[in-house]
Design an enzyme around this catalytic site. Structure first.
Site, short mmCIF file in Angstrom:
data_model
loop_
_atom_site.label_atom_id
_atom_site.label_comp_id
_atom_site.label_asym_id
_atom_site.label_seq_id
_atom_site.Cartn_x
_atom_site.Cartn_y
_atom_site.Cartn_z
N LYS A 258 -0.47 1.16 5.38
CA LYS A 258 -1.70 1.93 5.14
C LYS A 258 -1.62 3.25 5.91
CE LYS A 258 -4.99 -1.89 4.56
NZ LYS A 258 -5.40 -1.62 3.18
N ARG A 332 -4.62 -11.48 -1.94
CA ARG A 332 -4.53 -12.34 -3.12
C ARG A 332 -3.39 -13.34 -2.98
NH1 ARG A 332 -4.03 -7.24 -6.98
NH2 ARG A 332 -5.26 -6.41 -5.25
#
Ligand code: BES
Ligand code: ZN
Ligand code: ZN
Length: 483
Positions: A258, A332
């Protein structure tokens, strides 16, 4: 904080301060005594007027809907924080949702009193200890029984304290709050509650269970992963609910790192798991007649020579193969194995997952709203309608087959990221759907709390930082909906 009710009128109650709500700017109501001074203070019935010399605070409230009561009670706590006020007295304000009025009062006071200041040198203890409510002085001509008032105050208090408990977990720093710490806190929680057990599974167990998607995310972390199973099993349970929580104690993005500004606040990526812990706490303290299983997938997502990579293909617990395209779409992966485990081991009647899953959900719905996804539109709608009476905001996002095509892989069964900016929270939901077995398709709800779980701007009873998002929504649904 203690709440009590009395048949005494407000004027007879001994307290440090009186709180008066000014409902819909009605300055003529019989509870309002300082009309002559409002002009001088420019008080028109909105905001707060704190008359220190008279030990009375007026707080404007738009209506007596529960959410407005919560906001007004929190405003009073915030203002009185600066004074040595230990006991507040007030009248009863039954609105249209009269049954929820007392819950909302307790929630507003308790939520509003939260502060994460353990790392501040100049922290001040909250002075407020007790709120006394008169049942003789009622704003409208409605009536509530003492027993209903007392039990609803208690319910609101338990729910709000569980929310604050969740906030503490989310706000804690990532070097302190590791997966091991989450596991030991969950065990301590179970010990402190009635009918709650906790089992912690280590990395060897995860390997044995083929939870390779979960393990892949953990690879570059020095902190081992933990699967944590908290179970609340009351004797009179009418049904069984499983709540799978994303417990990323830190999400750096992994090799798909990130950027600096997006990494800040990623200690909050454990907010789903923290909410699932808070719900167990409240359910046990409320004695809800529902079996609740919270399954927490706790790990960090870090970088290193042994990190999992874009291009890896992982065989998940369920056998579905996943092509990794973005290591920052790690939530996920953890959830897919935990959802698979939850269905096999718990066999729930209702299956939630709750996760700070996608930035796309924040872009689409804004920072205030929970995304509600799944295959069962009427369940999604019913959940939204009941959960929103808690004051949390929710919006249903619908699946479609065009978006489903975007997660088809050419080399594996499914992609973990589409590479497109479009429809990101729905494609994440569709990814999870691939791990929902046929019997559970209509029993599953996915809650994306990426926006409201952590606030960079305080509002209402929500302080800067963690909000405890999802705790109240799920509890309200389990208590009032789902009949
Ligand atoms: N934890 C983040 C999602 C998130 C973003 C939570 C902002 C709270 C605030 C998640 O793991 C993530 O990074 N998702 C990616 C997915 C993408 C790579 C497909 C995202 O949303 O950018
Ligand atoms: Zn991520
Ligand atoms: Zn994440």
């Amino acid at each position: 904080m203690k709440f009590s009710v009395t048949k005494q009128t407000v004027s007879k109650i001994k307290a440090d301060y009186e709180l008066v709500f000014v409902v819909n700017k009605n300055l003529k109501h019989k509870f309002i005594k300082h009309q002559s001074e409002f002009d001088f203070y420019n008080f028109t019935g909105e905001g707060v007027l704190n008359l220190i010399a008279d030990r009375i605070i007026y707080v404007g409230v738009k209506s007596l809907e529960p959410q407005n009561i919560r906001l007004a009670a929190a405003k009073a706590v915030d203002e009185l924080r600066n004074y040595n006020v230990k006991v507040i007295k007030m009248a009863s304000y039954l609105g249209d949702c009269e049954d929820k009025s007392f819950m909302a009062k307790a929630e507003g006071f308790v939520l509003g009193s939260y502060k994460f200041d353990k790392y501040k040198s100049d922290r001040k203890e909250l002075k407020l200890q007790e709120v006394i409510i008169s049942l003789s002085d009622e704003f409208s001509d409605k009536k509530v029984s003492q027993s209903v008032a007392v039990s609803h105050l208690e319910m609101g208090k338990i729910i709000a304290e569980a929310t604050n408990f969740t906030k503490d977990i989310v706000n804690e720093t990532p070097e302190i709050y590791t997966p091991i710490k989450m596991a030991s806190e969950a065990q301590d929680l179970a010990k402190s509650l009635v009918n709650v057990t906790c089992k912690v599974y280590d990395e060897k167990y995860l390997q044995k269970e083929n939870m390779n998607a979960f393990l892949a995310v953990n690879k570059a972390s020095i902190h081992p992963a933990r699967l944590i199973h908290l179970a609340y099993k009351p004797k009179n349970a009418k049904k069984r609910v499983a709540i799978v929580g994303k417990g990323l104690t830190y999400d750096s993005g992994g090799l798909s790192l990130k950027p600096t500004n997006f990494m800040v606040t990623m200690k909050s990526d454990k907010a789903g798991a923290a909410a699932a812990m808070g719900i167990i706490r409240a359910a046990s303290m409320l004695g809800l007649p529902i079996e609740i299983h919270s399954i927490l997938g706790a790990t960090e997502n870090m970088i290193g020579g042994n990190a999992y990579k874009p291009d890896d293909i992982i065989t998940s617990r369920s056998g579905v193969t996943i092509e990794v395209r973005d290591t920052d779409a790690e939530g996920r992966l953890v959830l897919s194995d935990c959802l698979s485990w939850a269905q096999d081991k718990v066999k729930p009647d209702l299956l939630f997952d709750i996760a700070t899953l996608t930035g796309a959900c924040v872009v689409g719905l804004g920072e205030y709203t929970i995304g509600v996804l799944g295959n069962n539109y009427s369940l999604q709608r019913d959940f939204k309608l009941t959960a929103q009476t808690s004051g949390e905001l929710l919006s249903v996002l619908e699946f479609n087959d065009h978006l489903r095509e975007m997660i088809v892989s050419r080399v594996a069964d499914i992609l973990n990221s589409t590479g497109s900016r479009y429809g990101g929270s729905i494609t994440a939901g569709l990814f999870l759907d691939k791990f929902i077995l046929e019997p559970y398709k209509d029993k599953w709800l996915h809650l994306d709390i990426a926006g409201p779980a952590y606030l960079e701007k305080a509002w209402g009873y929500n302080q800067y930082g963690a909000s405890g998002c999802g705790v109240r929504s799920i509890l309200y649904y389990l208590i009032f909906g789902d009949k």
